[in-house]
Design a protein around this motif. Structure first.
Motif, PDB file in Angstrom:
ATOM      1  N   GLY A 146      -3.312  -0.791   2.934  1.00 57.48           N
ATOM      2  CA  GLY A 146      -2.770  -1.189   1.641  1.00 57.48           C
ATOM      3  C   GLY A 146      -1.918  -0.102   1.009  1.00 57.48           C
ATOM      4  N   SER A 174       1.001   1.320  -0.405  1.00 57.38           N
ATOM      5  CA  SER A 174       2.239   0.786  -0.976  1.00 57.38           C
ATOM      6  C   SER A 174       3.387   1.786  -0.818  1.00 57.38           C
ATOM      7  CB  SER A 174       2.038   0.485  -2.462  1.00 57.38           C
ATOM      8  OG  SER A 174       3.271   0.132  -3.066  1.00 57.38           O
ATOM      9  N   LYS A 196       5.629   2.030  -3.012  1.00 54.99           N
ATOM     10  CA  LYS A 196       6.023   2.332  -4.390  1.00 54.99           C
ATOM     11  C   LYS A 196       5.312   3.590  -4.885  1.00 54.99           C
ATOM     12  CE  LYS A 196       6.744  -2.546  -5.230  1.00 54.99           C
ATOM     13  NZ  LYS A 196       6.267  -3.749  -5.912  1.00 54.99           N
ATOM     14  N   ARG A 206       2.281   3.567  -7.424  1.00 53.97           N
ATOM     15  CA  ARG A 206       1.021   2.896  -7.095  1.00 53.97           C
ATOM     16  C   ARG A 206      -0.034   3.926  -6.692  1.00 53.97           C
ATOM     17  NH1 ARG A 206       1.502  -2.787  -6.425  1.00 53.97           N
ATOM     18  NH2 ARG A 206      -0.755  -2.573  -6.526  1.00 53.97           N
ATOM     19  N   SER A 230      -2.285   3.853  -4.383  1.00 53.43           N
ATOM     20  CA  SER A 230      -2.395   4.087  -2.939  1.00 53.43           C
ATOM     21  C   SER A 230      -1.372   5.114  -2.468  1.00 53.43           C
ATOM     22  CB  SER A 230      -2.222   2.775  -2.169  1.00 53.43           C
ATOM     23  OG  SER A 230      -0.940   2.212  -2.406  1.00 53.43           O
ATOM     24  N   ASN A 231      -0.172   5.060  -3.002  1.00 50.69           N
ATOM     25  CA  ASN A 231       0.874   5.996  -2.618  1.00 50.69           C
ATOM     26  C   ASN A 231       0.558   7.397  -3.134  1.00 50.69           C
ATOM     27  OD1 ASN A 231       3.620   7.402  -2.948  1.00 50.69           O
ATOM     28  ND2 ASN A 231       4.138   5.603  -1.698  1.00 50.69           N
ATOM     29  N   TYR A 259       0.122  -1.517   6.412  1.00 50.45           N
ATOM     30  CA  TYR A 259       0.739  -2.323   5.358  1.00 50.45           C
ATOM     31  C   TYR A 259       1.454  -3.493   6.035  1.00 50.45           C
ATOM     32  CZ  TYR A 259       3.260  -3.049   0.916  1.00 50.45           C
ATOM     33  OH  TYR A 259       3.747  -3.562  -0.271  1.00 50.45           O
ATOM     34  N   GLU A 316       7.384  -3.185   5.608  1.00 46.56           N
ATOM     35  CA  GLU A 316       7.942  -1.827   5.708  1.00 46.56           C
ATOM     36  C   GLU A 316       7.825  -1.315   7.143  1.00 46.56           C
ATOM     37  OE1 GLU A 316       9.493  -0.567   2.992  1.00 46.56           O
ATOM     38  OE2 GLU A 316       8.775  -2.285   1.867  1.00 46.56           O
ATOM     39  N   ARG A 333      -7.572  -2.504  -1.132  1.00 47.98           N
ATOM     40  CA  ARG A 333      -7.425  -3.959  -1.051  1.00 47.98           C
ATOM     41  C   ARG A 333      -8.382  -4.600  -2.039  1.00 47.98           C
ATOM     42  NH1 ARG A 333      -5.701  -6.264   3.818  1.00 47.98           N
ATOM     43  NH2 ARG A 333      -5.740  -8.173   2.590  1.00 47.98           N
TER      44      ARG A 333
END
Length: 142
Positions: free
Chosen positions: A26, A28, A30, A33, A35-36, A53, A56, A82
């Protein structure tokens, strides 16, 4: 039915010291976010982060995989961003990939599947932020 309890601080500290390669389910693309942000922190702390993911081709400069099973070679830890209702398929994927540890981020909760994975010998941490716990137990890096 048994109640799930997270491992204690010392066990988590040892887990994080032993981990080298982390699949982030999960992750991202972005930057704003969670997760990033967590994955960038983990990279800065020296971990090899492998994005999982559905879209991408690359995230954070790393090749993206569609599932943990698709990742060539072993992963030490599966870090999960998630929704709780989709955790069953994540557990199935991580177990099929023979991941030795699964970390469910904040608000990711599936007590029955966590207990099942633990009964299979998998270390499970649930409803905790990996970045926060790493900084708390091993000191902030990056």
């Amino acid at each position: 039915m048994a109640t799930f309890l997270n491992p204690g601080d010392e066990a988590i500290r040892e887990l994080l010291r032993g981990v080298k390669r982390i699949a982030v389910v999960g992750l991202s693309p972005k930057p704003h976010r969670d997760s990033n942000r967590v994955a960038r922190y983990l990279q800065g702390a020296g971990y090899d982060v492998v994005p999982v993911y559905p879209r991408e081709e690359t995230i954070l400069g790393q090749r993206v995989f569609r599932s943990v099973r698709d990742i060539p070679g072993p992963v030490c830890l599966v870090d999960v961003f998630r929704r709780s209702e989709s955790l069953g398929e994540v557990f199935d994927d991580a177990l099929a990939a023979r991941a030795p540890a699964i970390w469910l981020q904040l608000d990711c909760i599936d007590e029955a599947r966590a207990l099942d994975a633990r009964a299979r010998g998998v270390t499970v941490v649930m409803d905790r932020c990996l970045m926060v716990e790493h900084a708390r137990l091993l000191g902030r890096r990056s």
